[in-house]
Design an enzyme around this catalytic site. Structure first.
Site, PDB file in Angstrom:
ATOM      1  N   LYS A 176      23.302 -70.325  40.687  1.00 47.50           N
ATOM      2  CA  LYS A 176      23.663 -68.941  40.360  1.00 47.50           C
ATOM      3  C   LYS A 176      22.567 -67.947  40.693  1.00 47.50           C
ATOM      4  CE  LYS A 176      27.019 -70.038  36.947  1.00 47.50           C
ATOM      5  NZ  LYS A 176      27.732 -69.726  35.764  1.00 47.50           N
ATOM      6  N   GLU A 227      21.261 -61.840  32.423  1.00 51.63           N
ATOM      7  CA  GLU A 227      22.144 -60.835  33.019  1.00 51.63           C
ATOM      8  C   GLU A 227      22.502 -59.792  31.982  1.00 51.63           C
ATOM      9  OE1 GLU A 227      25.926 -62.050  34.730  1.00 51.63           O
ATOM     10  OE2 GLU A 227      24.925 -63.566  35.933  1.00 51.63           O
ATOM     11  N   HIS A 234      34.451 -68.535  27.230  1.00 50.07           N
ATOM     12  CA  HIS A 234      34.115 -68.232  28.627  1.00 50.07           C
ATOM     13  C   HIS A 234      34.806 -69.166  29.607  1.00 50.07           C
ATOM     14  CE1 HIS A 234      31.225 -65.483  27.060  1.00 50.07           C
ATOM     15  NE2 HIS A 234      30.506 -66.429  26.525  1.00 50.07           N
ATOM     16  N   ARG A 243      34.131 -75.167  45.858  1.00 52.69           N
ATOM     17  CA  ARG A 243      35.126 -76.243  45.740  1.00 52.69           C
ATOM     18  C   ARG A 243      36.502 -75.631  45.518  1.00 52.69           C
ATOM     19  NH1 ARG A 243      36.171 -75.314  40.321  1.00 52.69           N
ATOM     20  NH2 ARG A 243      34.361 -74.701  39.117  1.00 52.69           N
TER      21      ARG A 243
HETATM   22  P1  ADP Z   1      37.598 -73.211  37.275  1.00 52.87           P
HETATM   23  O1  ADP Z   1      37.462 -71.756  37.491  1.00 52.87           O
HETATM   24  O2  ADP Z   1      38.015 -73.963  38.470  1.00 52.87           O
HETATM   25  O3  ADP Z   1      38.342 -73.538  36.057  1.00 52.87           O
HETATM   26  P2  ADP Z   1      35.466 -74.176  35.728  1.00 52.87           P
HETATM   27  O4  ADP Z   1      34.100 -73.616  35.811  1.00 52.87           O
HETATM   28  O5  ADP Z   1      36.256 -73.918  34.504  1.00 52.87           O
HETATM   29  O6  ADP Z   1      36.145 -73.666  37.030  1.00 52.87           O
HETATM   30  O7  ADP Z   1      35.361 -75.737  35.970  1.00 52.87           O
HETATM   31  C1  ADP Z   1      36.448 -76.576  36.312  1.00 52.87           C
HETATM   32  C2  ADP Z   1      36.195 -77.935  35.782  1.00 52.87           C
HETATM   33  O8  ADP Z   1      34.939 -78.426  36.188  1.00 52.87           O
HETATM   34  C3  ADP Z   1      36.185 -77.991  34.286  1.00 52.87           C
HETATM   35  O9  ADP Z   1      36.754 -79.221  33.941  1.00 52.87           O
HETATM   36  C4  ADP Z   1      34.719 -77.937  33.933  1.00 52.87           C
HETATM   37  O10 ADP Z   1      34.484 -78.580  32.690  1.00 52.87           O
HETATM   38  C5  ADP Z   1      34.105 -78.675  35.087  1.00 52.87           C
HETATM   39  N1  ADP Z   1      32.766 -78.190  35.475  1.00 52.87           N
HETATM   40  C6  ADP Z   1      32.496 -77.063  36.146  1.00 52.87           C
HETATM   41  N2  ADP Z   1      31.185 -76.936  36.412  1.00 52.87           N
HETATM   42  C7  ADP Z   1      30.592 -78.031  35.885  1.00 52.87           C
HETATM   43  C8  ADP Z   1      29.246 -78.502  35.834  1.00 52.87           C
HETATM   44  N3  ADP Z   1      28.236 -77.817  36.380  1.00 52.87           N
HETATM   45  N4  ADP Z   1      29.014 -79.665  35.219  1.00 52.87           N
HETATM   46  C9  ADP Z   1      30.023 -80.364  34.671  1.00 52.87           C
HETATM   47  N5  ADP Z   1      31.309 -79.980  34.704  1.00 52.87           N
HETATM   48  C10 ADP Z   1      31.609 -78.840  35.293  1.00 52.87           C
HETATM   49  P1  ADP Z   2      30.815 -70.581  34.740  1.00 60.38           P
HETATM   50  O1  ADP Z   2      29.956 -71.177  35.783  1.00 60.38           O
HETATM   51  O2  ADP Z   2      30.734 -71.270  33.453  1.00 60.38           O
HETATM   52  O3  ADP Z   2      32.201 -70.359  35.240  1.00 60.38           O
HETATM   53  P2  ADP Z   2      30.442 -67.706  35.075  1.00 60.38           P
HETATM   54  O4  ADP Z   2      29.157 -67.084  35.449  1.00 60.38           O
HETATM   55  O5  ADP Z   2      31.484 -67.795  36.116  1.00 60.38           O
HETATM   56  O6  ADP Z   2      30.158 -69.134  34.456  1.00 60.38           O
HETATM   57  O7  ADP Z   2      31.032 -66.911  33.823  1.00 60.38           O
HETATM   58  C1  ADP Z   2      32.136 -67.386  33.107  1.00 60.38           C
HETATM   59  C2  ADP Z   2      32.656 -66.296  32.201  1.00 60.38           C
HETATM   60  O8  ADP Z   2      31.639 -65.837  31.295  1.00 60.38           O
HETATM   61  C3  ADP Z   2      33.117 -65.032  32.910  1.00 60.38           C
HETATM   62  O9  ADP Z   2      34.441 -65.126  33.396  1.00 60.38           O
HETATM   63  C4  ADP Z   2      32.980 -63.994  31.799  1.00 60.38           C
HETATM   64  O10 ADP Z   2      34.048 -64.079  30.888  1.00 60.38           O
HETATM   65  C5  ADP Z   2      31.719 -64.447  31.097  1.00 60.38           C
HETATM   66  N1  ADP Z   2      30.526 -63.775  31.659  1.00 60.38           N
HETATM   67  C6  ADP Z   2      29.648 -64.302  32.549  1.00 60.38           C
HETATM   68  N2  ADP Z   2      28.671 -63.412  32.859  1.00 60.38           N
HETATM   69  C7  ADP Z   2      28.944 -62.292  32.158  1.00 60.38           C
HETATM   70  C8  ADP Z   2      28.309 -61.010  32.027  1.00 60.38           C
HETATM   71  N3  ADP Z   2      27.194 -60.702  32.698  1.00 60.38           N
HETATM   72  N4  ADP Z   2      28.881 -60.108  31.200  1.00 60.38           N
HETATM   73  C9  ADP Z   2      29.995 -60.384  30.511  1.00 60.38           C
HETATM   74  N5  ADP Z   2      30.631 -61.568  30.570  1.00 60.38           N
HETATM   75  C10 ADP Z   2      30.121 -62.519  31.388  1.00 60.38           C
END
Ligand code: ADP
Ligand code: ADP
Ligand code: MG
Length: 495
Positions: A117, A201, A236, A293
């Site tokens: 990230k 952030e 989230h 992915r």
């Molecule tokens: P999406 O937007 O595709 O739902 P998510 O971030 O929710 O993406 O992740 C999809 C799946 O992958 C979920 O089952 C989540 O628990 C798993 N996952 C995502 N990132 C990781 C990670 N860094 N380590 C372990 N599991 C992950």
């Molecule tokens: P992940 O890898 O777990 O998917 P993301 O960075 O995509 O993490 O963030 C997942 C969710 O967390 C976002 O969809 C939003 O709801 C919340 N989030 C992440 N960053 C921020 C931010 N800077 N401000 C507010 N909400 C956030």
């Protein structure tokens, strides 16, 4: 190049989903499974299935050596990683290639650049793409954390550089709470991702989550297939997704889509990706992260574009050129010229998780005793469920995904309501009642969404009301909840 056998390095609904497209493309399929999954549907449906030696994720779906051995035994020429597990692991991508097989996804360099990230944020800034205020490097000291947070102003969000699945994030509202949270975030990130790098952030208040589906080939062509809105979340993590988003103007769509293409192109990306953004109430957009992915919610894009994204992944992996041109000209809904992907209609997905919505979406474990799968025109049910499936809490709580399409959002909501009403799951609690709640909620219907929706609308009072309603109607999913709570046995007459 054409693949003969594709090894699917995953489990559950996504393994089935990849196997389906592989079969349609004329490929054999192979998988490996943990003892927990011995009776799973993806194991029965694959042409070849090998048992992993161990029980834990580390000894099974995360064990690169065992996966490669199984893939070799199967004679596989390519490996599809699904989502989660090793799908965003650069070493896995490299190991598959070294073993002489094609990794269906990007190479290790692109994963390292975009999957981290902090690096992705730095790249976005370099390209002039808006990001939220904050650091693009890990926090190296307490002093640095305090100074950075002061500079951007509270509230701030501590985030794990390696984070995913909604984990590794902590909201900090005041300076007094910063250092304690930083320490906790580090501990969490270390145990969840084996990587304790944390950055900071600016917390954007009540944003919408809007992401673009990307495809890129090895010949330098990259396109986007429009957006998905995924603002309905708990912890989230997404619960409901749709395409298109009601909030995007054609200009904003074009601008964000172009930003996403610039990002993907600059990373020399190959395969499917998602570029995620947050959009604030005043319609400013901020780059969030890239998922290197296939995404859980990809079917809503498939419905509005008519494309099978897994088949596209196969084609790209085989070295073919993308055959359609980018639809960068607004509005994307109107049919474009030859080969232009023009999304039409509206698609909604509800994630069916084994969670008790009445109890803060707490995981619900047990044996599924009965399932009635929903169906009908333009209803898609991507499911891992069957009567007898034991939900052990060992894996992610996603059981299935219900996806619908219709001509417009209003009709799609009606279709989703009907499909959710039709669906039955007894034995574990599921998110079906929440899906129904959302479909019937006036704010959801009006399209006024934000990531605070669950907190603001699904309040304790609203939950009470919903619960009373389900009791009154003796709705079947309610019997499942009661059973989980030990109040009453699931009753056959309701299913
Ligand atoms: P999406 O937007 O595709 O739902 P998510 O971030 O929710 O993406 O992740 C999809 C799946 O992958 C979920 O089952 C989540 O628990 C798993 N996952 C995502 N990132 C990781 C990670 N860094 N380590 C372990 N599991 C992950
Ligand atoms: P992940 O890898 O777990 O998917 P993301 O960075 O995509 O993490 O963030 C997942 C969710 O967390 C976002 O969809 C939003 O709801 C919340 N989030 C992440 N960053 C921020 C931010 N800077 N401000 C507010 N909400 C956030
Ligand atoms: Mg994300």
């Amino acid at each position: 190049m054409s693949f003969n056998n594709i090894f699917v390095a995953n489990r559950g609904e996504i393994a089935r989903r990849v196997i389906r497209s592989a079969k349609e493309s004329g490929y054999q399929t192979s998988v490996a499974y943990s003892p927990h999954d011995a009776s799973a549907l993806f194991v029965r449906e694959a042409d070849l299935a090998f048992a992993f030696a161990g029980n834990t994720p580390k000894e099974s779906y995360l064990d690169i050596e065992q996966i490669l051995n199984a893939a070799r035994k199967a004679g596989a020429s390519a490996v599809h990683p699904g989502y989660g597990f090793l799908s965003e692991n650069a070493s896995f991508s490299a190991a598959v290639t070294e073993a002489g097989m094609k990794f269906i996804g990007p190479g290790p360099e692109a994963i390292e650049l975009l999957g981290d990230k902090t690096k992705a944020r730095a790249l976005a800034r370099k390209l002039g793409i808006p990001t939220s205020d904050g650091t693009t490097q890990e926090l190296k000291s307490d002093v640095e954390a305090i100074e950075s947070a002061r500079a951007i102003g509270y509230p701030v969000l501590l985030k794990a550089a390696a984070g995913g699945g909604g984990r590794g994030m902590r909201l900090v509202e005041r300076e007094e709470e910063l250092l304690q949270n930083l320490e906790r975030a580090r501990d969490e990130a270390r145990s969840a991702f084996g990587d304790d790098r944390i950055y900071l952030e600016k917390y954007i208040v009540k944003p919408r989550h809007i992401e673009f589906q990307m495809l890129a080939d090895r010949h330098g062509n990259a396109i986007h297939l429009g957006e998905r809105e995924c603002s309905i979340q708990r912890r989230h993590q997404k619960l409901i997704e749709e395409s298109t988003s009601v909030i995007l103007t054609p200009e904003l769509r074009r601008e964000m889509g172009e930003a996403a293409i610039a990002l993907i192109t600059s990373a020399k990306y190959e395969g499917a990706a998602t570029v995620e953004f947050l959009v604030s109430q005043d319609l400013k957009y901020y780059f969030l992260e890239v998922n290197t992915r296939l995404q859980v919610e990809h079917p809503v894009t498939e419905f509005v574009t008519g494309l099978d994204l897994v088949r596209e992944q196969f084609r790209i992996a085989e070295g073919e050129k993308l055959t359609f041109s980018p639809f960068l000209t607004p509005p994307p809904f109107q049919g474009g010229g030859r080969g232009v992907v023009a999304p039409h209609g509206h698609s909604i997905e509800v994630r069916i998780q084994s969670e008790d919505v009445w109890n803060d979406f707490f995981p619900s474990l047990g044996k599924i005793e009965y399932v009635r799968h929903p169906g009908g025109a333009f209803v898609r049910n991507d499911s891992a469920m069957f009567a007898g499936l034991v939900v052990s809490g060992f894996y992610d709580s996603l059981l299935s995904k219900l996806i619908v399409w219709d001509r417009n959002r209003e009709e799609a909501i009606r279709r989703m309501t009907r499909a959710l009403e039709e669906m039955r799951v007894a034995g574990v609690a599921t998110t079906i009642p929440f899906g129904l709640f959302a479909m019937r909620n006036a704010r959801f219907q009006s399209g006024e969404l934000s990531t605070a929706f669950v907190e603001e609308e699904f309040t304790p009072e609203a939950r009470e009301r919903e619960l009373a309603r389900y009791t009154a109607h003796a709705e079947p999913y309610f019997t499942a909840v009661q059973r989980v709570q030990g109040e009453r046995k699931a009753r056959a007459e309701f299913v």
